[in-house]
Design a protein around this motif. Structure first.
Motif, PDB file in Angstrom:
ATOM      1  N   VAL A  24      -4.525  13.637  -0.893  1.00 57.93           N
ATOM      2  CA  VAL A  24      -5.902  13.124  -0.915  1.00 57.93           C
ATOM      3  C   VAL A  24      -6.187  12.405  -2.227  1.00 57.93           C
ATOM      4  O   VAL A  24      -6.790  11.326  -2.255  1.00 57.93           O
ATOM      5  CB  VAL A  24      -6.903  14.286  -0.702  1.00 57.93           C
ATOM      6  N   VAL A  25      -5.705  12.978  -3.354  1.00 58.67           N
ATOM      7  CA  VAL A  25      -5.895  12.344  -4.657  1.00 58.67           C
ATOM      8  C   VAL A  25      -5.187  10.991  -4.685  1.00 58.67           C
ATOM      9  O   VAL A  25      -5.730   9.984  -5.157  1.00 58.67           O
ATOM     10  CB  VAL A  25      -5.367  13.261  -5.782  1.00 58.67           C
ATOM     11  N   ALA A  26      -3.937  10.962  -4.180  1.00 55.01           N
ATOM     12  CA  ALA A  26      -3.178   9.706  -4.173  1.00 55.01           C
ATOM     13  C   ALA A  26      -3.869   8.659  -3.310  1.00 55.01           C
ATOM     14  O   ALA A  26      -3.954   7.476  -3.674  1.00 55.01           O
ATOM     15  CB  ALA A  26      -1.756   9.963  -3.682  1.00 55.01           C
ATOM     16  N   HIS A  27      -4.368   9.074  -2.138  1.00 52.02           N
ATOM     17  CA  HIS A  27      -5.076   8.124  -1.254  1.00 52.02           C
ATOM     18  C   HIS A  27      -6.332   7.586  -1.933  1.00 52.02           C
ATOM     19  O   HIS A  27      -6.649   6.387  -1.817  1.00 52.02           O
ATOM     20  CB  HIS A  27      -5.455   8.829   0.053  1.00 52.02           C
ATOM     21  N   CYS A  28      -7.061   8.447  -2.641  1.00 54.24           N
ATOM     22  CA  CYS A  28      -8.261   7.994  -3.337  1.00 54.24           C
ATOM     23  C   CYS A  28      -7.923   6.945  -4.395  1.00 54.24           C
ATOM     24  O   CYS A  28      -8.625   5.932  -4.542  1.00 54.24           O
ATOM     25  CB  CYS A  28      -8.969   9.187  -3.987  1.00 54.24           C
ATOM     26  N   MET A  29      -6.850   7.181  -5.142  1.00 54.46           N
ATOM     27  CA  MET A  29      -6.438   6.206  -6.152  1.00 54.46           C
ATOM     28  C   MET A  29      -6.069   4.870  -5.506  1.00 54.46           C
ATOM     29  O   MET A  29      -6.401   3.802  -6.029  1.00 54.46           O
ATOM     30  CB  MET A  29      -5.257   6.759  -6.954  1.00 54.46           C
ATOM     31  N   CYS A  30      -5.359   4.948  -4.380  1.00 51.66           N
ATOM     32  CA  CYS A  30      -4.996   3.713  -3.672  1.00 51.66           C
ATOM     33  C   CYS A  30      -6.241   2.959  -3.203  1.00 51.66           C
ATOM     34  O   CYS A  30      -6.325   1.733  -3.335  1.00 51.66           O
ATOM     35  CB  CYS A  30      -4.104   4.046  -2.472  1.00 51.66           C
ATOM     36  N   ARG A  31      -7.214   3.696  -2.662  1.00 50.75           N
ATOM     37  CA  ARG A  31      -8.434   3.059  -2.178  1.00 50.75           C
ATOM     38  C   ARG A  31      -9.213   2.408  -3.330  1.00 50.75           C
ATOM     39  O   ARG A  31      -9.748   1.303  -3.192  1.00 50.75           O
ATOM     40  CB  ARG A  31      -9.306   4.096  -1.474  1.00 50.75           C
ATOM     41  N   PHE A  88      -2.688  -0.613 -12.272  1.00 52.81           N
ATOM     42  CA  PHE A  88      -2.683   0.631 -11.509  1.00 52.81           C
ATOM     43  C   PHE A  88      -2.032   1.764 -12.298  1.00 52.81           C
ATOM     44  O   PHE A  88      -2.512   2.896 -12.290  1.00 52.81           O
ATOM     45  CB  PHE A  88      -1.953   0.419 -10.184  1.00 52.81           C
ATOM     46  N   LEU A  89      -0.931   1.452 -12.999  1.00 42.99           N
ATOM     47  CA  LEU A  89      -0.278   2.469 -13.825  1.00 42.99           C
ATOM     48  C   LEU A  89      -1.187   2.896 -14.980  1.00 42.99           C
ATOM     49  O   LEU A  89      -1.224   4.079 -15.346  1.00 42.99           O
ATOM     50  CB  LEU A  89       1.052   1.928 -14.365  1.00 42.99           C
ATOM     51  N   ASP A  90      -1.911   1.937 -15.571  1.00 42.40           N
ATOM     52  CA  ASP A  90      -2.867   2.299 -16.626  1.00 42.40           C
ATOM     53  C   ASP A  90      -3.982   3.193 -16.075  1.00 42.40           C
ATOM     54  O   ASP A  90      -4.465   4.103 -16.756  1.00 42.40           O
ATOM     55  CB  ASP A  90      -3.476   1.022 -17.230  1.00 42.40           C
ATOM     56  N   PHE A  91      -4.384   2.914 -14.856  1.00 46.18           N
ATOM     57  CA  PHE A  91      -5.410   3.721 -14.199  1.00 46.18           C
ATOM     58  C   PHE A  91      -4.949   5.173 -14.046  1.00 46.18           C
ATOM     59  O   PHE A  91      -5.684   6.126 -14.335  1.00 46.18           O
ATOM     60  CB  PHE A  91      -5.737   3.105 -12.836  1.00 46.18           C
ATOM     61  N   ILE A  92      -3.698   5.366 -13.616  1.00 46.12           N
ATOM     62  CA  ILE A  92      -3.154   6.723 -13.457  1.00 46.12           C
ATOM     63  C   ILE A  92      -3.043   7.409 -14.815  1.00 46.12           C
ATOM     64  O   ILE A  92      -3.336   8.605 -14.956  1.00 46.12           O
ATOM     65  CB  ILE A  92      -1.791   6.671 -12.747  1.00 46.12           C
ATOM     66  N   GLN A  93      -2.614   6.651 -15.833  1.00 49.22           N
ATOM     67  CA  GLN A  93      -2.497   7.242 -17.169  1.00 49.22           C
ATOM     68  C   GLN A  93      -3.864   7.687 -17.693  1.00 49.22           C
ATOM     69  O   GLN A  93      -3.998   8.747 -18.305  1.00 49.22           O
ATOM     70  CB  GLN A  93      -1.869   6.225 -18.125  1.00 49.22           C
ATOM     71  N   GLU A 139       3.782  10.539  -6.799  1.00 53.49           N
ATOM     72  CA  GLU A 139       4.787  11.062  -7.719  1.00 53.49           C
ATOM     73  C   GLU A 139       4.201  11.316  -9.107  1.00 53.49           C
ATOM     74  O   GLU A 139       4.496  12.335  -9.747  1.00 53.49           O
ATOM     75  CB  GLU A 139       5.966  10.090  -7.824  1.00 53.49           C
ATOM     76  N   LEU A 140       3.353  10.411  -9.591  1.00 54.04           N
ATOM     77  CA  LEU A 140       2.829  10.540 -10.955  1.00 54.04           C
ATOM     78  C   LEU A 140       1.730  11.588 -11.077  1.00 54.04           C
ATOM     79  O   LEU A 140       1.365  11.976 -12.187  1.00 54.04           O
ATOM     80  CB  LEU A 140       2.308   9.183 -11.448  1.00 54.04           C
ATOM     81  N   THR A 141       1.175  12.020  -9.941  1.00 54.25           N
ATOM     82  CA  THR A 141       0.137  13.072  -9.992  1.00 54.25           C
ATOM     83  C   THR A 141       0.626  14.385  -9.386  1.00 54.25           C
ATOM     84  O   THR A 141      -0.163  15.294  -9.164  1.00 54.25           O
ATOM     85  CB  THR A 141      -1.128  12.625  -9.235  1.00 54.25           C
ATOM     86  N   THR A 144       0.830  -1.216   0.000  1.00 58.86           N
ATOM     87  CA  THR A 144       0.000   0.000   0.000  1.00 58.86           C
ATOM     88  C   THR A 144       0.855   1.253   0.000  1.00 58.86           C
ATOM     89  O   THR A 144       0.548   2.230  -0.703  1.00 58.86           O
ATOM     90  CB  THR A 144      -0.916  -0.001   1.243  1.00 58.86           C
ATOM     91  N   ASP A 145       1.954   1.232   0.765  1.00 58.47           N
ATOM     92  CA  ASP A 145       2.846   2.407   0.777  1.00 58.47           C
ATOM     93  C   ASP A 145       3.460   2.642  -0.598  1.00 58.47           C
ATOM     94  O   ASP A 145       3.611   3.796  -1.041  1.00 58.47           O
ATOM     95  CB  ASP A 145       3.957   2.215   1.813  1.00 58.47           C
ATOM     96  N   THR A 146       3.827   1.560  -1.286  1.00 58.77           N
ATOM     97  CA  THR A 146       4.420   1.715  -2.617  1.00 58.77           C
ATOM     98  C   THR A 146       3.409   2.293  -3.603  1.00 58.77           C
ATOM     99  O   THR A 146       3.729   3.199  -4.390  1.00 58.77           O
ATOM    100  CB  THR A 146       4.907   0.353  -3.133  1.00 58.77           C
ATOM    101  N   ILE A 147       2.184   1.772  -3.559  1.00 54.47           N
ATOM    102  CA  ILE A 147       1.148   2.292  -4.454  1.00 54.47           C
ATOM    103  C   ILE A 147       0.894   3.774  -4.196  1.00 54.47           C
ATOM    104  O   ILE A 147       0.746   4.581  -5.125  1.00 54.47           O
ATOM    105  CB  ILE A 147      -0.158   1.484  -4.278  1.00 54.47           C
TER     106      ILE A 147
END
Length: 308
Positions: free
Chosen positions: A77-84, A112-117, A53-55, A44-47
């Protein structure tokens, strides 16, 4: 020997790929002659760190629950939402696989990387649409402002001409009354009356010339007004619907719409909820097109000069 010592080739393979078993069976050297590093799911910490970093370069509006907040907190908050979201999707997928005897899709860090893209692509698309809408609104308001200034100047000139015309009319009336009085007093004043009549005709021609000049000056303002109306025609209802969907509007869009509502007579234009309700009207664009600069109130003009 040096080639074997210094040459290193790295292959990456996804074990969840449908071709993984075929490639493994046809290439046994990948297992008996290579060093295998097996990487599983990210923690979870890595995600969170990857998402953070990517956002990091995304312009996140620093607002939460109607309150302004720090930009770094907003990115977290954005990063946490993506992780959740990723974690929840993985849990649901595992539940489906358990019910389907192991059949289904594997959720990997690559997903997950595709999701961020995809998040970046959607962000750029929406940002471009908002900027395009802002450009259209700014163009229309610029034309309205220029037309309003031109009409104000023409109106001032007309007022001055009207004063001159009124003064000339007053003088002509006084002259005519004096002619009548002198005619009643004595018939001998007929010649004087004829002279005065000629003077009145000259004044009348001058008045007509002044009137035609004023009307010509007013006609010069019409092309600018028509150009502003043409710019307003480029505003589509879809643009207004998207703006109404904002809980907190971008500052530039909010400022532009507040100015428009103020000019149209709305006294609570500083309230975003009031602005959204105002532009929800079916005749909002029609009101802007039909608006006449001379109808703007003194209070609205003062607020525009003070706030915008």
């Amino acid at each position: 020997t040096n080639v074997q010592l210094y040459l290193h080739v790295v292959f990456t393979m996804n074990p969840h790929s449908p071709d993984f078993h075929n490639r493994s069976a046809t290439s046994p050297a990948l297992f008996n002659r290579c060093t295998i590093d097996w990487f599983g799911d990210w923690s979870t910490d890595t995600i969170f760190q990857v998402a953070r970093e990517l956002t990091a370069k995304v312009d996140v509006l620093p607002a939460f629950a109607g309150r302004q907040t720090d930009s770094d907190i907003a990115h977290e908050v954005v990063a946490h939402c993506m992780c959740r979201i990723h974690t929840a999707l993985n849990d649901v997928n595992e539940s489906v696989r358990a019910q389907s005897a192991g059949r289904g899709t594997f959720i990997t860090p690559r997903h997950f990387l595709d999701f961020i893209q995809h998040f970046h692509s959607l962000y750029r698309e929406k940002r471009g649409a908002v900027e395009e809408l802002q450009r259209h609104l700014n163009t229309g308001l610029t034309k309205l402002r220029e037309t309003s200034e031109s009409v104000d100047q023409q109106q001032k000139s007309l007022n001055e001409k009207e004063k001159v015309l009124a003064e000339s009319g007053r003088k002509a009336q006084e002259m005519l009354e004096r002619i009548i009085q002198e005619t009643e007093k004595a018939k001998k004043g007929k010649e004087d009356a004829t002279i005065l009549k000629g003077q009145l005709e000259i004044e009348s021609k001058k008045l007509n010339a002044d009137r035609f000049k004023v009307e010509g000056e007013l006609s010069l303002a019409e092309p600018a007004l028509k150009e502003a109306e043409a710019a307003l025609a480029t505003i589509k209802p879809d643009y207004l619907r998207e703006i109404r969907s904002y809980t907190i509007a971008p500052p530039a869009v909010k400022k532009v719409l507040e100015a428009v509502c103020t000019v149209l007579g709305e006294k609570r234009a500083s309230d975003w909820a009031v602005v959204k309700e105002y532009i929800r009207k079916d005749d909002f664009i029609s009101q802007v097109k039909a608006f006449k600069p001379e109808n703007i109130t003194d209070d609205a003009r003062d607020r525009i000069k003070k706030n915008y």
